[in-house]
Design an enzyme around this catalytic site. Structure first.
Site, PDB file in Angstrom:
ATOM      1  CE  LYS A 116       9.272   4.183  -3.678  1.00  0.00           C
ATOM      2  NZ  LYS A 116       8.106   4.955  -2.860  1.00  0.00           N
ATOM      3  CE  LYS A 198       5.315   0.583  -8.963  1.00  0.00           C
ATOM      4  NZ  LYS A 198       5.102   0.830  -7.623  1.00  0.00           N
ATOM      5  CE  LYS A 201       0.595   7.390  -6.163  1.00  0.00           C
ATOM      6  NZ  LYS A 201       1.494   6.970  -5.064  1.00  0.00           N
TER       7      LYS A 201
HETATM    8  P1  ATP Z   1       5.470   5.869  -5.905  1.00  0.00           P
HETATM    9  O1  ATP Z   1       5.680   6.042  -7.154  1.00  0.00           O
HETATM   10  O2  ATP Z   1       5.367   7.111  -4.952  1.00  0.00           O
HETATM   11  O3  ATP Z   1       6.327   4.880  -5.231  1.00  0.00           O
HETATM   12  P2  ATP Z   1       3.453   4.096  -6.602  1.00  0.00           P
HETATM   13  O4  ATP Z   1       2.889   4.497  -7.904  1.00  0.00           O
HETATM   14  O5  ATP Z   1       4.164   2.776  -6.714  1.00  0.00           O
HETATM   15  O6  ATP Z   1       4.105   5.165  -5.870  1.00  0.00           O
HETATM   16  P3  ATP Z   1       1.858   3.627  -4.257  1.00  0.00           P
HETATM   17  O7  ATP Z   1       1.197   4.647  -3.635  1.00  0.00           O
HETATM   18  O8  ATP Z   1       3.156   3.112  -3.691  1.00  0.00           O
HETATM   19  O9  ATP Z   1       2.174   3.807  -5.910  1.00  0.00           O
HETATM   20  O10 ATP Z   1       0.857   2.299  -4.345  1.00  0.00           O
HETATM   21  C1  ATP Z   1      -0.364   2.435  -4.288  1.00  0.00           C
HETATM   22  C2  ATP Z   1      -1.143   1.182  -4.433  1.00  0.00           C
HETATM   23  O11 ATP Z   1      -0.976   0.775  -5.928  1.00  0.00           O
HETATM   24  C3  ATP Z   1      -0.319  -0.220  -4.193  1.00  0.00           C
HETATM   25  O12 ATP Z   1      -1.092  -1.180  -3.707  1.00  0.00           O
HETATM   26  C4  ATP Z   1       0.520  -0.570  -5.156  1.00  0.00           C
HETATM   27  O13 ATP Z   1       0.895  -2.256  -5.154  1.00  0.00           O
HETATM   28  C5  ATP Z   1      -0.401  -0.183  -6.404  1.00  0.00           C
HETATM   29  N1  ATP Z   1       0.404  -0.140  -7.623  1.00  0.00           N
HETATM   30  C6  ATP Z   1       1.360   0.789  -7.784  1.00  0.00           C
HETATM   31  N2  ATP Z   1       1.838   0.632  -9.097  1.00  0.00           N
HETATM   32  C7  ATP Z   1       1.147  -0.164  -9.624  1.00  0.00           C
HETATM   33  C8  ATP Z   1       1.091  -0.704 -11.169  1.00  0.00           C
HETATM   34  N3  ATP Z   1       2.128  -0.175 -11.658  1.00  0.00           N
HETATM   35  N4  ATP Z   1       0.262  -1.516 -11.502  1.00  0.00           N
HETATM   36  C9  ATP Z   1      -0.489  -2.284 -10.460  1.00  0.00           C
HETATM   37  N5  ATP Z   1      -0.721  -1.815  -8.934  1.00  0.00           N
HETATM   38  C10 ATP Z   1       0.231  -0.809  -8.732  1.00  0.00           C
END
Ligand code: ATP
Ligand code: LTN
Length: 333
Positions: A116, A198, A201
């Site tokens: 990040k 990965k 969002k």
């Molecule tokens: P950001 O992009 O804002 O960091 P994020 O998409 O990584 O957000 P989070 O809100 O941080 O999402 O995560 C919510 C949940 O979704 C966590 O348990 C995280 O491990 C899971 N998660 C996030 N991205 C993935 C992915 N690509 N595949 C599987 N699980 C995911």
């Protein structure tokens, strides 16, 4: 674990954008399944979200939308405690105390911080660095036994356990030591255009990378048809086929098939037909979800009421732990 098991589940999700297919497969879908068997506490972690710059009005709106989406995905906010992190001040109080029991060296090793800070080089703030301490506070405040998360959060769970053990050694048995609960298939859904990355969002640079839970069917289909596959022509799960493997994982998660079953189903398919079939499986799974989400959002009165009620329920659950912690470290009543 049997049905009578009274384990407590805790997890959190940031209202930092619309949830993606990755969040759905790695987290939300799994939470909904666990909520049929266990007592669950799920948090919309708006305090974590402000570690990167947010538009205030949008953040407020996205938190409510995230709440509605969790409910639409089958997590009943009347049976379980689903609440906004910022509504329970004990998170910030415990995070401070735990921060005084966490080493700089431990936090410096966190890969999410490194990723990040590379992505937000203009805003490497102290909150981004201490993010895992607030996450540990979330989990420990509710004495959670199990924490369902995607693969990317494994390191943070390990840190939570280390800090909890350190604290218990110093002050007595205060915290339950939580365990991570990480799926074997689907814990890491990758971007459709860059399958070595990965799906996230907050990745707004290339919309083709990310499938949102709220994308309309035609957009979902378009994104899948354009998804990057690999050289060769066979639909096979393999390390040298990250694009195809990711699509197989998505299909398996959407349809409840195993990976070998999905491979068998697509034997002889060209990549075009394969990608369309995966897209259709996602469209079918998301349709009822989106409809229920829209129905809930139209009922703002209901949402306001249940969100307020759940803030109170969460605060009441957290109260005994924060009181014990304060007493343990020597604060007067
Ligand atoms: P950001 O992009 O804002 O960091 P994020 O998409 O990584 O957000 P989070 O809100 O941080 O999402 O995560 C919510 C949940 O979704 C966590 O348990 C995280 O491990 C899971 N998660 C996030 N991205 C993935 C992915 N690509 N595949 C599987 N699980 C995911
Ligand atoms: N850090 C997590 C979100 C999160 C969380 C938590 C997950 C915040 N607090 C407590 C599990 C338990 C993330 O970025 N996905």
């Amino acid at each position: 674990m049997g049905l009578s098991d009274k384990k407590r589940i805790f997890s959190g999700i940031q209202p930092s954008g619309y949830p993606t297919l990755g969040n759905y497969v790695g987290a939300i879908k799994n939470w909904a399944a666990l909520s049929r068997r266990f007592e669950c506490v799920f948090s919309v972690v708006d305090m974590h979200a402000v570690t990167v710059r947010q538009n205030p009005d949008e953040l407020r709106r996205k938190a409510v939308e995230m709440f509605a989406l969790l409910a639409a995905a089958g997590i009943d906010p009347e049976k379980h405690v689903v609440y906004f992190q910022s509504h329970v001040p004990a998170h910030a109080e415990l995070a401070w105390i735990l921060g005084c029991h966490t080493y700089m060296g431990e936090l410096s090793r966190m890969t999410q911080f490194k990723d990040k800070s590379a992505r937000h080089a203009d805003n490497i703030n102290a909150g981004l660095f201490t993010y895992p301490v607030l996450m540990a506070a979330d989990i420990l405040l509710y004495q959670a036994d199990l924490v369902p998360v995607g693969e990317d959060q494994k390191q943070h769970i390990e840190l939570t356990r280390d800090v909890a053990e350190r604290f218990n050694n110093l002050y007595g048995d205060i915290f339950t030591i939580p365990e991570g609960y990480i799926l074997e298939v689907g814990a890491r859904i990758m971007s459709l255009q860059e399958p070595d990355k990965k799906m996230s969002k907050s990745d707004t640079a290339n919309p083709g990378n990310v499938v949102s839970l709220l994308d309309p069917p035609d957009i979902i289909m378009k994104k899948f048809k354009r998804a990057v596959t690999d050289s060769g022509a066979d639909v096979r799960y393999a390390a040298d086929k990250p694009g195809v493997s990711n699509l197989l994982t998505i299909y398996a998660a959407m349809t409840g098939r195993t990976i070998p079953e999905a491979e068998a189903e697509f034997a002889g398919f060209g990549y075009g037909a394969f990608k369309a079939a995966v897209g259709e499986s996602v469209v079918a799974a998301f349709k009822p979800l989106r409809e229920e989400f829209e129905r809930l959002l139209a009922d703002q009165g209901y949402l306001d009421g249940i969100i307020r009620a759940n803030a109170g329920r969460a605060a009441a659950l957290a109260a005994p732990t924060i009181a014990r912690v304060k007493r343990a470290v020597g604060f007067s009543a």
